[in-house]
Design a protein around this motif. Structure first.
Motif: not given
Length: 949
Positions: A9, A111, A123, A126, A183-188
């Motif tokens: 990740r 995250m 962080w 993406t 957990d977290s989503e990827p960041v632009d």
């Protein structure tokens, strides 16, 4: 989340990855080429109580974990120290402070990992960033934390060589596990940049280097360099600006600022700004120019479409460019078209026109829509080929694309993915490094690839991707490395360069290349007759015969060159491989797995395979090896979609060398080996004075065949193609008919494998001799091999195992599970108590006699059928064949019910089970009756008395 999932990740996709151990006795670090390997090492180090860390970046070279060696980074990370004497008493207080920091700056959710004491905050981006793009972002995060009073280990935040603890390891200070909390989503990266824009000390490398005086204005702009737009075109295409120009007296100040932000990036900014402002009641030219200058000096790009929609909701409704551009300034931009770069690897690319409405620019591929250039991709790309990929079983399309920082690379896609609406397309290109911004851009990219490929089809024919060597296209073509030899309708053979599938591309060109010249190789073969090296003559014959196997029913045969050191066995194998290519690359080491063997056999297909020194092969593996070689087909396997793959096939001989007889190893395996023996032709290789005297002669021959290789095979195959399939089959038929008469040799039906292999080797040498490829009398080699057949036959016959032998072996294996019941007329059945089993009963003998004074003259034997069939299976024997042989011998005596109680008349009480019975009156069982006589004499109670009814 385990260690591997975590590292996958947070780390970039390519480069060298680092783990560092920080123990009281010092620091150590290691560099690894894959994330998988890094995860395994981290886990292993942690299990041995090491203080284990990983570096958050990927590096360019091994041995240097410094920032100047960083290739890319995919996270912005901060270390929050917690515990006694730290900024926060516990990780929970640290978590609260982190939450306040994130909320105050409206940062994306990070995250969060509990490091055992404190917190590691990531962080995850993406996309991975180059050091020059990552550094300003990390510095901004550091300055933001300092400004807001959030106490972190600030000295580490902007360090791209930072090491932190990976999830799944442990903090040796307290034994706590490092685990994921949030957990977290990827960041632009752009999103994070926008949130931290106020704290940027320097503009990102990709932006215009201007001083930021107003973070608000900066947030309104697109941070990217554009060619200047044409103001009139922008007005005609943008609904928001068009309305504002038509209704200047209704434009409020925020919307007017938006107009100025676009005007600043037009061809004539001042004129444009005045034109767009002069209709307002409060218009003042001086103020307008000041605002324009302020915008240009304080921002890095034009006003965004999003900002227009915020300031005037619904104003973008119905815009056909919505989602296609980021700013109205893009609507008036026209890029200059350029040619493909000179360093493009495929010259034909210059002859393929870029399909309209796409065009190639210095900034990548654009699509022109109503005089507006829209981004398709930021790199150059062009098609190079299309065709069936044998290894995959479907058609593929291939492109070269200029990957940033890495150069030209191959992009290969399944052709079906170019179809409109394909859901797999975005995943397929992302897996190869191409990640586009949104769905619209992905669709434009797919359309461009599809249109571009159609242009290629107009000038270039389909080129299949071959995954195997050998015969193709109904035996009218032959693949040899990256060369296709093909017979046309007139019988002429042409050569052409072909593409190989990705799995064998490098192997094909390296293995089946050429070196030196044909005449030198052919002249070298004259040594064979002078030095009486008949083994080597025959080995060459076997190698030449490999392409002929495809025209017979013979799929494969193992030919073993057996003998002590000094016979030149390995040299014979090298010599055979030098016919077709580089002997070093083609010769296979003995340490192989079953899968690697199938892969090699499938790749070689109709060319010989040689394996060096199989002496260390396990005895029980020898039979399997010989069997699978002769099958000519790999085991059935499934692909990732649970569909059966096309099995690899072959029809070729396999030549192995060994210091220990494979026939002996087969016999030592203890398995039924008759079928395997028939699939093994073992040739005894005598020692030769040319090799035992010293190594000089062997080395000279070795050097000569490594200096001249690959030419003879091309000539041989080219001549076979000229003969055509019918001509080859006729030559094989004639050779088979004449062989017995010429060499006075006869083979039995069981020896059909040997017969066919020797006939084909003889024919291969005969053809090679006719075509000037060898310079020795090949008949001497054939006669020499036939002279060895007698010894081979004796070995096979002496070690043949029939059904009676199998019963004897089973009885020996089950000696402690047998009962013998002695029946004497007029007496009760008497078991042999001295040999009574303590567990299961597998074998029961019932022997009969007329009186105690008479010998046992008849009887039966019952065997546990289920257990016996399993035993036969392990031994490699077939139950049906076994039973048929005993039936023909009239030795079967199974009850009609096929059931019996093996413990009857004994203290062992067993239910009935399925059995197979044998008649002990058969001569091969006579010894069992004689043994029963001895048992009766040895009974502890003496001779049994006759009991009358």
């Amino acid at each position: 989340m385990n260690t591997l999932e975590f590292l996958q990740r947070v780390l970039p996709s390519e480069g060298f990855y680092v783990t560092t151990v920080i123990n009281p006795d010092g620091r150590r670090q290691g560099f690894f080429e894959s994330v998988d390997e890094l995860a395994k090492v981290c886990t292993r180090l942690d299990q041995t109580n090491n203080n284990t860390y990983f570096a958050i970046s990927a590096f360019k070279q091994k041995g240097n974990r410094k920032q100047d060696n960083v290739r890319a980074t995919k996270v912005v990370a901060i270390d929050v120290d917690c515990g006694e004497g730290k900024p926060f008493p516990s990780w929970k207080e640290g978590l609260v402070a982190l939450g306040n920091f994130v909320e105050e700056l409206s940062l994306p959710k990070p995250m969060i990992v509990h490091s055992g004491n404190g917190l590691h905050v990531y962080w995850v981006l993406t996309e991975e960033l180059d050091p020059e793009d990552w550094k300003p972002l990390a510095e901004a995060m550091k300055q933001a934390a300092i400004s807001k009073g959030f106490e972190i280990d600030a000295g580490l935040t902007a360090n791209s060589a930072l090491v932190l603890r990976p999830v799944g390891t442990h903090n040796p200070k307290n034994g706590n596990e490092v685990k994921l909390l949030v957990d977290s989503e990827p960041v632009d990266p752009q999103t994070l940049t926008d949130k931290l824009s106020y704290y940027f000390r320097a503009a990102p490398a990709a932006s215009i280097d201007r001083t930021r005086e107003n973070s608000l204005l900066d947030n309104l702009a697109v941070r990217q360099e554009f060619p200047p737009a044409v103001g009139s075109v922008v007005v005609s295409k943008c609904k928001q600006i068009g309305w504002a120009i038509d209704h200047q007296d209704e434009v409020d100040e925020p919307l007017w600022y938006d107009l100025i932000g676009v005007a600043a990036h037009c061809v004539d900014p001042e004129t444009t700004a005045i034109e767009w402002s002069k209709g307002h009641p409060s218009y003042d030219e001086k103020s307008t120019i000041q605002k324009l200058t302020h915008w240009k000096e304080s921002t890095t790009g034009p006003t965004t479409c999003q900002k227009f929609e915020t300031d005037r909701p619904n104003g973008c409704r119905g815009c056909k460019y919505k989602g296609k551009v980021g700013s109205p300034a893009r609507l008036g931009v026209q890029y200059q078209e350029v040619a493909i770069a000179q360093e493009a690897p495929d010259q034909v690319a210059n002859n393929i026109p870029m399909p309209k409405p796409f065009k190639r620019t210095a900034q990548g591929i654009k699509m022109t829509v109503d005089e507006t250039d829209i981004d398709v991709c930021k790199f150059d790309i062009y098609p190079v080929g299309y065709g069936m990929d044998e290894s995959l079983g479907y058609e593929t399309v291939r492109y070269h694309w200029n990957r940033p920082h890495m150069g030209w690379q191959l992009l290969t896609l399944r052709q079906a993915y170019l179809a409109d609406g394909s859901r797999e397309f975005s995943t397929a290109i992302a897996d190869q490094g191409i990640v586009l911004y949104n769905k619209n851009q992905t669709e434009y990219f797919q359309l461009m690839l599809r249109s571009y490929m159609e242009e290629l089809r107009q000038i270039r024919a389909m080129t299949n991707l071959y995954s195997t060597m050998g015969w193709k296209e109904n035996n009218t073509a032959f693949v040899l490395g990256d060369t296709l030899l093909k017979r046309d309708a007139d019988g002429l053979v042409q050569e052409e360069r072909v593409n190989l599938s990705s799995g064998v591309q490098r192997q094909g060109s390296e293995m089946y290349g050429t070196k030196g010249d044909l005449q030198s190789w052919a002249t070298l073969t004259s040594i064979l007759e002078k030095a009486d090296l008949k083994t080597h003559m025959f080995a060459l014959g076997v190698a030449f015969s490999a392409p002929l196997y495809n025209f017979t029913g013979l799929k494969g045969l193992t030919i073993s060159l057996y003998g002590a050191t000094g016979g030149g066995k390995t040299l014979a194998q090298y010599w055979g491989q030098s016919i077709y290519g580089n002997p070093d690359k083609l010769h296979f080491a003995a340490k192989y797995t079953q899968n690697s063997l199938f892969t090699r056999l499938g790749t070689y297909a109709n060319l010989p395979l040689t394996i060096d020194e199989v002496t260390m092969m396990d005895d029980k593996q020898v039979g399997d090896f010989c069997y699978w070689v002769s099958q000519g087909r790999d085991k059935a396997r499934l692909n990732r979609n649970a569909e059966e793959r096309d099995a690899k096939t072959w029809a070729t001989p396999v030549i192995v060398s060994t210091n220990k007889s494979l026939q002996s190893k087969l016999i030592a395996s203890g398995l039924d080996t008759d079928a395997q023996m028939a699939r093994l032709l073992e040739i005894t290789v005598p020692q030769s004075a040319i090799f035992t005297r010293d190594s000089t002669a062997g080395k000279k021959i070795y050097d000569a065949i490594h200096a001249n290789y690959g030419h003879a095979g091309r000539v041989f195959i080219k001549n076979l193609l000229e003969m055509g399939e019918e001509g080859i089959q006729a030559a094989i038929a004639e050779a088979s008919d004449n062989f017995q008469r010429q060499y006075k040799a006869k083979f039995s039906g069981e020896e059909r494998y040997w017969e066919q292999a020797i006939i084909l080797a003889d024919l291969g040498m005969k053809l090679a001799n006719q075509w000037g490829l060898i310079q020795f009398d090949y008949r001497n080699a054939t006669e020499w091999v036939l002279a060895q057949i007698g010894a081979i036959r004796r070995t096979v016959q002496e070690n043949q195992t029939d059904s009676f032998d199998l019963i004897a072996e089973y009885m020996a294996d089950c000696a402690d599970a047998q009962v013998t019941i002695m029946h004497t007329v007029g007496q009760k059945p008497q078991p042999d108590y001295s040999r009574m089993p303590r567990g299961d009963v597998r074998v029961r003998l019932d022997v009969f006699r007329k009186s105690a004074a008479d010998p046992f003259d008849k009887g039966t034997m019952m065997i546990d059928r289920t257990h016996f069939r399993k035993w036969l299976s392990v031994r490699g024997a077939d139950y049906k064949t076994f039973k048929q042989e005993l039936t023909e011998e009239s030795a079967i005596a199974t009850p009609k019910s096929e059931k019996a109680s093996l413990g009857k008349d004994t203290p062992i009480k067993l239910a009935q089970s399925y059995v197979i019975g044998f008649n002990l009156t058969h001569p091969r069982f006579q010894s069992l009756l004689e043994n029963a006589d001895v048992m009766a004499d040895d009974l502890a109670y003496g001779q049994l008395q006759v009991v009358k009814d």
